[in-house]
Design a protein around this motif. Sequence first.
Motif, PDB file in Angstrom:
ATOM      1  N   ARG A 156       0.846  -1.201   0.000  1.00  0.00           N
ATOM      2  CA  ARG A 156       0.000   0.000   0.000  1.00  0.00           C
ATOM      3  C   ARG A 156       0.879   1.248   0.000  1.00  0.00           C
ATOM      4  N   VAL A 157       1.770   1.319  -0.971  1.00  0.00           N
ATOM      5  CA  VAL A 157       2.634   2.482  -1.170  1.00  0.00           C
ATOM      6  C   VAL A 157       2.229   3.107  -2.500  1.00  0.00           C
ATOM      7  N   ASP A 158       1.637   4.293  -2.445  1.00  0.00           N
ATOM      8  CA  ASP A 158       1.095   4.936  -3.641  1.00  0.00           C
ATOM      9  C   ASP A 158       2.015   6.048  -4.134  1.00  0.00           C
ATOM     10  N   LEU A 159       1.937   6.280  -5.437  1.00  0.00           N
ATOM     11  CA  LEU A 159       2.693   7.364  -6.061  1.00  0.00           C
ATOM     12  C   LEU A 159       1.721   8.476  -6.439  1.00  0.00           C
ATOM     13  N   TYR A 160       1.988   9.679  -5.941  1.00  0.00           N
ATOM     14  CA  TYR A 160       1.182  10.851  -6.261  1.00  0.00           C
ATOM     15  C   TYR A 160       1.986  11.773  -7.174  1.00  0.00           C
ATOM     16  N   LEU A 161       1.293  12.392  -8.126  1.00  0.00           N
ATOM     17  CA  LEU A 161       1.937  13.311  -9.052  1.00  0.00           C
ATOM     18  C   LEU A 161       1.252  14.669  -9.006  1.00  0.00           C
ATOM     19  N   GLN A 162       2.060  15.730  -8.963  1.00  0.00           N
ATOM     20  CA  GLN A 162       1.543  17.097  -9.012  1.00  0.00           C
ATOM     21  C   GLN A 162       2.099  17.787 -10.252  1.00  0.00           C
ATOM     22  N   VAL A 164       3.604  20.410 -12.944  1.00  0.00           N
ATOM     23  CA  VAL A 164       4.440  21.610 -13.053  1.00  0.00           C
ATOM     24  C   VAL A 164       4.130  22.185 -14.430  1.00  0.00           C
ATOM     25  N   VAL A 165       3.680  23.452 -14.479  1.00  0.00           N
ATOM     26  CA  VAL A 165       3.164  24.007 -15.734  1.00  0.00           C
ATOM     27  C   VAL A 165       4.090  25.094 -16.271  1.00  0.00           C
ATOM     28  N   SER A 166       4.011  25.278 -17.579  1.00  0.00           N
ATOM     29  CA  SER A 166       4.727  26.380 -18.210  1.00  0.00           C
ATOM     30  C   SER A 166       3.898  27.647 -18.052  1.00  0.00           C
ATOM     31  N   LEU A 167       4.566  28.770 -17.942  1.00  0.00           N
ATOM     32  CA  LEU A 167       3.885  30.051 -17.792  1.00  0.00           C
ATOM     33  C   LEU A 167       4.198  30.936 -18.985  1.00  0.00           C
ATOM     34  N   PRO A 168       3.215  31.691 -19.469  1.00  0.00           N
ATOM     35  CA  PRO A 168       1.842  31.849 -18.934  1.00  0.00           C
ATOM     36  C   PRO A 168       0.829  30.837 -19.473  1.00  0.00           C
ATOM     37  N   GLN A 169       1.256  29.890 -20.348  1.00  0.00           N
ATOM     38  CA  GLN A 169       0.296  28.990 -21.004  1.00  0.00           C
ATOM     39  C   GLN A 169      -0.404  28.035 -20.031  1.00  0.00           C
ATOM     40  N   ARG A 170       0.298  27.709 -18.928  1.00  0.00           N
ATOM     41  CA  ARG A 170      -0.217  26.763 -17.927  1.00  0.00           C
ATOM     42  C   ARG A 170      -0.402  25.364 -18.526  1.00  0.00           C
ATOM     43  N   ARG A 171       0.468  24.991 -19.404  1.00  0.00           N
ATOM     44  CA  ARG A 171       0.465  23.646 -19.980  1.00  0.00           C
ATOM     45  C   ARG A 171       1.375  22.751 -19.150  1.00  0.00           C
ATOM     46  N   THR A 172       0.892  21.573 -18.786  1.00  0.00           N
ATOM     47  CA  THR A 172       1.677  20.659 -17.956  1.00  0.00           C
ATOM     48  C   THR A 172       2.878  20.143 -18.743  1.00  0.00           C
ATOM     49  N   VAL A 173       4.067  20.371 -18.206  1.00  0.00           N
ATOM     50  CA  VAL A 173       5.285  19.912 -18.869  1.00  0.00           C
ATOM     51  C   VAL A 173       6.086  18.950 -17.992  1.00  0.00           C
ATOM     52  N   PHE A 174       5.843  18.995 -16.671  1.00  0.00           N
ATOM     53  CA  PHE A 174       6.504  18.089 -15.740  1.00  0.00           C
ATOM     54  C   PHE A 174       5.497  17.659 -14.683  1.00  0.00           C
ATOM     55  N   TYR A 175       5.909  16.654 -13.917  1.00  0.00           N
ATOM     56  CA  TYR A 175       5.197  16.288 -12.692  1.00  0.00           C
ATOM     57  C   TYR A 175       6.229  16.130 -11.581  1.00  0.00           C
ATOM     58  N   PHE A 385      -2.468  25.280  -9.717  1.00  0.00           N
ATOM     59  CA  PHE A 385      -2.376  24.580 -11.005  1.00  0.00           C
ATOM     60  C   PHE A 385      -2.783  23.117 -10.903  1.00  0.00           C
ATOM     61  N   GLY A 386      -2.910  22.599  -9.711  1.00  0.00           N
ATOM     62  CA  GLY A 386      -3.301  21.201  -9.553  1.00  0.00           C
ATOM     63  C   GLY A 386      -2.694  20.599  -8.294  1.00  0.00           C
ATOM     64  N   GLU A 387      -3.520  19.889  -7.541  1.00  0.00           N
ATOM     65  CA  GLU A 387      -3.047  19.228  -6.326  1.00  0.00           C
ATOM     66  C   GLU A 387      -2.426  17.882  -6.677  1.00  0.00           C
ATOM     67  N   PRO A 388      -1.594  17.352  -5.780  1.00  0.00           N
ATOM     68  CA  PRO A 388      -1.051  16.002  -6.023  1.00  0.00           C
ATOM     69  C   PRO A 388      -2.184  14.989  -6.096  1.00  0.00           C
ATOM     70  N   ARG A 389      -2.137  14.153  -7.102  1.00  0.00           N
ATOM     71  CA  ARG A 389      -3.167  13.124  -7.282  1.00  0.00           C
ATOM     72  C   ARG A 389      -2.506  11.768  -7.481  1.00  0.00           C
TER      73      ARG A 389
END
Length: 418
Positions: A156-162, A164-175, A385-389
């Motif tokens: 029961r070890v989970d991986l969460y990803l949050q 990281v977005v480019s600015l100002p476009q706010r496109r996800t480029v990393f986690y 921009f988004g919480e860890p999920r």
Amino acid sequence: MRRLTLVLLCGAYLCLSLIVALSIWRNGGGWGAGTAALLGGLALGLSIHSLVERGLDKSSSEQLAALRDANRILIGQIERLDARVSEVVETLADDAVRRSEELSGEVHILEDLVQRMSERLDERMTAATPAHGRGGAPHPSGALLETVRAALTENRVDLYLQPVVSLPQRRTVFYESFSRLRDETGRVLMPAEYLAVAEPEGLVTTIDNLLLFRCVQIVRRLAKQDRKVGIFCNISTLSLADESFFPQFLEMLSANRDLAGALIFELGQAAFDARGSVEARNMGKLAELGFRFSLDKVVDLDLDLQDLARSDVKFLKIAAQPLLDELVEADDRLVLKSLPDLAAEDFCALTRRYGVEVIAEKVETERQVVDILELDIAYGQGHLFGEPRAIRDAVIAEADPPPELVRSTLRRRVAGRG
């Protein structure tokens, strides 16, 4: 078919000759003229027949030659197809062997990690046994360690990803990746909760190592889906200096060096500044494979940028509000308190000269975004921009070793019976 055609042609020639001869005889041409017309017609028919027969022979010969050429082409195609099929079969067989070896190696690393955590847990649980409250109730820290033990046993070890977005476009480029444990009820244990007992016992290194192991698997899975997204994965200096874990981890990364562009190792600024020769040397080994580094928890902006460039540090993560609190006005321009000789908007331009990008983390409000953009910061991270999920179960299932194999390994190792 050809014989029937020739017979019909001969009959046609004869009939035509008789008709012409009879017509001449009846019109007063006499028997001589009729006979001459008949013989002439037959001669003409035979000539035409000869020409037609030669034409048919030539056509048949050409068709036969064409059939031979087509047959040769078909045989060549079949041979090439057979060779390609053999090549594909061999490739699939080699890939199956390689994946089997990778899986075996990963499970071996997992066994070592869990075994060492088991030893630590056993030591801690033994030490915690006398520390019971009234009525035999277990000590709270001992109960939490038991929860950690159960979480590991049941995988029961989970991986969460949050994002990281480019600015100002706010496109996800990393986690950025985070590890979370779950108890038997499914409740998520936050790091602040379990690290309180894990840190004093030296368990953080093993948990970090498990996270590294999981990150490599997930990045490999995303790469198969052709998803061009990088993942920041925390690595501690203790992991870099671990003589047992690091050589195995380096070997696994060597076999997956094609993931170098997608996996970025992250450590705190204080840990980076305090790294020793062993840690620096092992960071160099990772850099030789093409892997990059990031510093988070950056509080001192008076950076040795040349040292960062030499160490292949490509990203700096600075908390948004503390960074904005650094801004002061001097000589009608904004500067940073720790760098009063440099205009604030030139800070990112300076780091880029050394190949380092700044990421504003812990961004919570739109106002912060406006101020960050004025500083020419190219990336942002935070709940805005988004919480860890938790990463989807389907992705984890395809990236992990077979679940039953992992569970049986964890049960055996954590129980200390393997």
